[in-house]
Design an enzyme around this catalytic site. Sequence first.
Site, short mmCIF file in Angstrom:
data_model
loop_
_atom_site.label_atom_id
_atom_site.label_comp_id
_atom_site.label_asym_id
_atom_site.label_seq_id
_atom_site.Cartn_x
_atom_site.Cartn_y
_atom_site.Cartn_z
N TYR A 177 -35.96 28.53 11.79
CA TYR A 177 -34.89 27.72 12.37
C TYR A 177 -34.57 28.27 13.75
O TYR A 177 -33.90 29.30 13.87
CB TYR A 177 -33.68 27.77 11.45
CG TYR A 177 -32.51 26.90 11.84
CD1 TYR A 177 -32.58 25.95 12.84
CD2 TYR A 177 -31.29 27.03 11.17
CE1 TYR A 177 -31.50 25.16 13.18
CE2 TYR A 177 -30.19 26.25 11.50
CZ TYR A 177 -30.31 25.32 12.50
OH TYR A 177 -29.22 24.54 12.83
N LYS A 189 -38.21 24.41 12.56
CA LYS A 189 -37.19 23.44 12.96
C LYS A 189 -36.76 23.81 14.37
O LYS A 189 -36.05 24.80 14.57
CB LYS A 189 -36.01 23.47 11.99
CG LYS A 189 -34.85 22.58 12.39
CD LYS A 189 -33.66 22.79 11.46
CE LYS A 189 -32.46 21.96 11.91
NZ LYS A 189 -31.25 22.26 11.11
#
Length: 300
Positions: free
Chosen positions: A135, A163
């Site tokens: 992330y 992500k």
Amino acid sequence: MAFLSGLSAFPITPTDSDGVVDVLALRKLIARLCAAKVDSIGLLGSTGTYMYLSRAERRRAICEALDETRGRVPLVVGVGALRTDEAVHYASDAKALGAAAGLLAAVSYTPLTDDEVFEHFSTIARESGLPIVIYDNPGNTHFRFTPALIERLGQLPGILAIKNSADRGDAIKGQLAHQKKIVPKGFSIGYSGDWNATEALIAGADTWYSVLGGILPDPCLRMVRAAQHGDYTEAHRIDATLAPVWELFKTFSSLRVVYAIAELLEICSAEPPRPIKPLSAAAKCQLAGVLDRLGSGVGS
């Protein structure tokens, strides 16, 4: 993993003022996402305020969400923490309870080096056995993953996706093309940043990790499917209808706005964890007008 594509919807985690999860409200949110047939659910992401929850409440949220999904939708669970040992515990809990993957940010107070983040991620992936999604969230963590670090992490067993933060729409195409060259085949590349999601999907991103999708999944899913089928005109049209929501996200933060949407649509009534304050009455009135103009376009 095949489920790391399409729409990954990120709901809020409703709690009381003591940080105890409102089980009924959470299950209602999860049920909406299952009914919409999103591709995955991102539980305990930034929108799910994972950093404000104790280990016990994180476990409670995972258990309730998994029970509500009944295996219909894979669950990607936020497992970030300041300390590596704590993140290992969170990831191990998620693995034991049945989560499909963990979402891991480089959460820090003291600025971290690339080598420290590499060791943090490799330890969590190895010791928990939970598949990990990187992330990259520099707006909150103040750490940005370099291409060299992404390439190193992509070679590790158990790290299978990233992500990205789509903070600059004009940079997505180039970033995506480069990342595809440095990660293994099958490594999923996705984006958050709802107002740039259409451009990311059209550029070839695998996944949209969506804040709005966690509360209004239907229009978001229609936009994803249009982009996946090459109907870019339709994807842009849906994106344009949601532009007033994107402007509210930018002005007041997506977190505050989606809490207010949940209340205005009578899905659940909760406030973000303090010290975060909810939308003002004036901003909520502005949001109500936007939702009214969207009308049936927001879906059920």
